[in-house]
Write an enzyme that holds these catalytic residues in place. Structure first.
Site, PDB file in Angstrom:
ATOM      1  N   CYS A  76       0.831  -1.207   0.000  1.00  0.00           N
ATOM      2  CA  CYS A  76       0.000   0.000   0.000  1.00  0.00           C
ATOM      3  C   CYS A  76       0.870   1.265   0.000  1.00  0.00           C
ATOM      4  CB  CYS A  76      -0.978  -0.051   1.170  1.00  0.00           C
ATOM      5  SG  CYS A  76      -2.445   0.928   0.871  1.00  0.00           S
ATOM      6  N   HIS A 130      -3.805  -5.447   0.739  1.00  0.00           N
ATOM      7  CA  HIS A 130      -3.645  -5.625   2.178  1.00  0.00           C
ATOM      8  C   HIS A 130      -4.787  -6.509   2.636  1.00  0.00           C
ATOM      9  CE1 HIS A 130      -6.787  -2.721   3.255  1.00  0.00           C
ATOM     10  NE2 HIS A 130      -6.329  -1.954   2.297  1.00  0.00           N
TER      11      HIS A 130
END
Lengths: 255, 464
Positions: free
Chosen positions: A107, A209
């Protein structure tokens, strides 16, 4: 996080030394889950495991770690960490990549692997480890369950990584750079096209994620093997729950 | 708008809502949503009818319980309350509550017009609702990491709240001194002008260190990391900025000498500008002590006396799914909603206070109201209870991932049972042991569980 089990034990001398970058700032999407998977799966195999946190201002030794982990953070924290990475840790991470240490960036961390992250008028520096740049998009954040198909050295055939993505940045790979995988369901790097993440050797960046490794325990094992070296022989573990969680994450993404 | 025009729209919205309700579509917010469509300023118009004005409660965690406490206290002062139902905390839910109280017979409406509005409001809807309500008082209790896929970053919500406060000149502020993000909202009110701070003052309940899920560890004014002299939960505690430009305000309403009685109750000395009182709270955990402090500070601001506060707090019944107990198959099933890491950590910390080994029914859904992203379960400290779990039945759309979380927290896999379907999971959990059973559902799982218990005739109402 529980104390590492068997911190100095090793299986045939194997040991995984992890450097967790900014664990108190870059942890927004339960990045701790990724570290926990690495820790437990090493411990269950009697592979020595140690984790060293590196925060703002800390120098890092590229030789001292086999795997570097960089998660995601809130904008303010990400900017703090970006500056610190560029000023304090950039050279060491380049040296670590050069000696084939694994670098996993998720991310916000993925965005900082590249050259720059442009947030409106502000340009946040990256460490330029791979050829990519990120721009905060004008449109909606790209949010939702995602599944990508990956082909990785040492593994036969394509595999699926499933997770959750939530990013305002659109990440563009340079012409010579390869994606981590092909988007099966979800948005991927830009929300247009089928490209997700980046991989150059053992340097891996991804928007997945959720966290990534609990939903894809097989990928945790691949990273462990890459980090320990070519002679790593990881015995199988009783992974019924891991398989079920992976299947549920795939179902959530629609495959 | 003329009163007659509003009355016609109210009647139309009410009729449509009744129709939907008879059609079995629930609809706790539907009439209000319809009314807002007919009349966008309906909340403002209807709120004018409240003789004692209104108050608003917002927070990531504890809104429903705090509101229930304030209702209990204010009813003792003779106030006739208009309040929204648990979970119906966006504009539609507030409008529905006002509609119900506007005379006439909407289902479950108070028999007569109320005179004091008390509304729990979703942290995202605070600006829209306060703009129309112009509340006498605004209680802002905490901000934690929650449903990042819906709410976005914590700092973003804090910025929005700061705008709300800047515009709410007419509202008294009731703020949690221990939450730096929230306490900072009072900084522009000069010399404590209509700001009441509440907080915990008892180092014996402090944590040994910062919990993993803690957020907001940096000063909003200069960016320096806060220094904590005591951490009570998450990022709540006694903090100061090392540059000296920000520190925790001294709370005028405080809890001292706190004694936590497992997963059942809590006792503390309540210190207020109106004097001190011993409070025996029939709800567990430090998080409910915080809820009681917020409720106290708000009730005092609204004119309640200390004795009404004490009596109201002690008579608090558990709100819907917040530590309520239902008998199932001869076992007390204690239901503790978990929906984000900070809230889950407090529930787990409270559970860990109970002696012995526990049976759990843990239910993880990934519906929109739960947050589609279930990564938060990895931020919650299940390690706190992992060593004391005898049997865990995991259910819900992401049951397997919750079981996996518990496995990695250290629960032996033979103690973990995955039964996706909730009714079957409930049976399996009840049949699997004796004594108390703790249910930890996410929000939509709580609604499902509640419906199931109602269908079995074990609980009274699906809507609490």
């Amino acid at each position: 996080m529980p104390d590492p089990v068997y911190p100095h034990a090793s299986r045939f001398g194997h040991r995984l030394r992890v450097c967790a970058l900014y664990p108190d700032l870059m942890n927004i999407y339960a990045d701790r889950g990724n570290l926990l998977l690495l820790e437990r799966r090493c411990a269950w195999r009697s592979i020595g495991f140690e984790v060293t946190p590196a925060g703002l201002g800390d120098t890092i030794d590229p030789e001292a770690h086999d795997l570097f982990y960089l998660g995601g953070g809130q904008d303010r924290d990400q900017v703090l960490c970006a500056r610190d990475l560029a000023e304090v840790k950039r050279e060491a991470l380049h040296a670590a990549a050069a000696r084939d240490a694994v670098i996993l960036a998720v991310c916000g961390g993925f965005q900082l692997l590249g050259h720059t992250y442009r947030l409106g008028a502000e340009e946040v520096p990256g460490i330029g480890l791979v050829d990519l740049h990120t721009v905060r998009g004008e449109g909606e954040r790209l949010i939702g369950n995602i599944a990508i198909e990956v082909r990785l050295p040492g593994l036969e055939g394509p595999r699926v990584l499933a997770g959750f993505e939530n990013h305002g940045g659109r990440t563009h790979l340079g012409p010579g750079e390869r994606a981590l995988g092909r988007v099966l369901r979800g948005h991927g790097n830009t929300g247009a096209g089928d490209v997700e993440g980046v991989r150059r050797g053992n340097v891996v960046g991804t928007y997945l994620h959720g966290p990534l490794l609990p939903k894809n325990a097989w990928f945790a094992d691949w990273l462990i093997a890459r980090a320990i070296g070519p002679h790593a022989d990881l015995p199988a573990l009783p992974d019924d729950l891991e398989h079920a969680a992976h299947a549920a994450a795939r179902r959530a993404a629609g495959i | 708008m003329s009163g007659a025009a509003l009355q016609a729209k109210v009647a139309a919205a009410r009729a449509a809502g009744a129709l939907s309700r008879r059609a079995g579509r629930g609809g706790t917010s539907l009439p209000g949503k319809l009314l807002m469509r007919l009349e966008p300023d309906a909340i403002a118009a209807l709120a004018l009818r409240l003789g004692r004005g209104s108050a608003v409660i917002s927070a990531t965690n504890g809104k429903t319980t705090t509101a229930a406490m304030v209702v209990g206290i204010m009813q003792r002062t003779g106030a006739r309350l208009v309040h929204n139902r648990a979970g119906a905390n966006m504009a539609g839910g507030v409008a529905t509550a006002l509609l119900s109280a506007a005379g006439g017979g909407w289902v479950r409406s108070p028999p007569t017009d109320g005179d004091l509005g008390l509304f729990e409001v979703d942290e995202f809807w605070l600006a829209r609702v306060t703009e129309q309500l112009r509340p006498r008082a605004l209680l802002l209790a905490n901000l934690f990491r929650d449903q990042l896929d819906r709410y976005g970053e914590l700092e973003t919500i804090a910025d929005r709240w700061a705008e709300v406060v800047a515009r709410a000149h007419g509202s008294a502020l009731v703020l949690n001194a221990d939450d730096p993000l929230v306490a900072d909202l009072g900084k522009d009110r000069v010399d404590g002008d209509r700001v009441l701070f509440f907080g915990v003052e008892d180092d014996r309940v402090a944590l040994a260190g910062m919990q993993h899920a803690a957020d907001s560890k940096h000063c909003r004014r200069c960016g320096s990391p806060y220094v904590y002299d005591a951490i009570y939960m998450g990022h709540l505690g006694r903090y100061h900025c090392p540059t000296g430009d920000n520190r925790r305000p001294r709370p005028q309403v405080a809890a001292e000498d706190i004694a936590l009685d497992g997963a059942r109750a809590a006792r503390f000395t309540l210190r207020t500008p109106a004097g001190s009182a011993q409070v025996a709270l029939p709800l567990p955990g430090l998080y409910n002590v915080y809820n009681a402090l917020g409720a106290t500070a708000l009730a005092l601001t609204l004119g309640a006396g200390l004795e009404d506060v004490r009596a109201g707090l002690e008579a608090t019944a558990p709100a819907f799914g917040r530590a309520e107990t239902v008998q199932v198959g001869g076992r007390p099933l204690r239901i503790l909603l978990v929906k984000n890491p900070a809230g889950a950590n407090e529930v787990l910390r409270t559970l860990a206070l109970e002696e012995g080994e526990h049976d759990l029914l843990a239910v993880l859904n990934d519906g929109v109201a739960d947050g589609r992203d279930v990564s938060w379960v990895w931020d919650a400290d299940f390690e706190l209870v992992a060593g004391g779990l005898r049997r865990v039945t995991c259910a819900g759309t992401r049951a397997a991932e919750l079981a996996l979380r518990l496995k990695y927290a250290g629960v032996p896999t033979e103690r973990l049972h995955v039964v996706d379907d909730l009714p079957r999971a409930l049976d399996a959990a009840v049949a699997g042991g004796s004594g108390p059973l703790y249910a930890l559902p996410t929000y939509t799982a709580l609604l499902e569980l509640r419906h199931e218990l109602v269908d079995r005739g074990l609980a009274a109402s699906a809507f609490g």
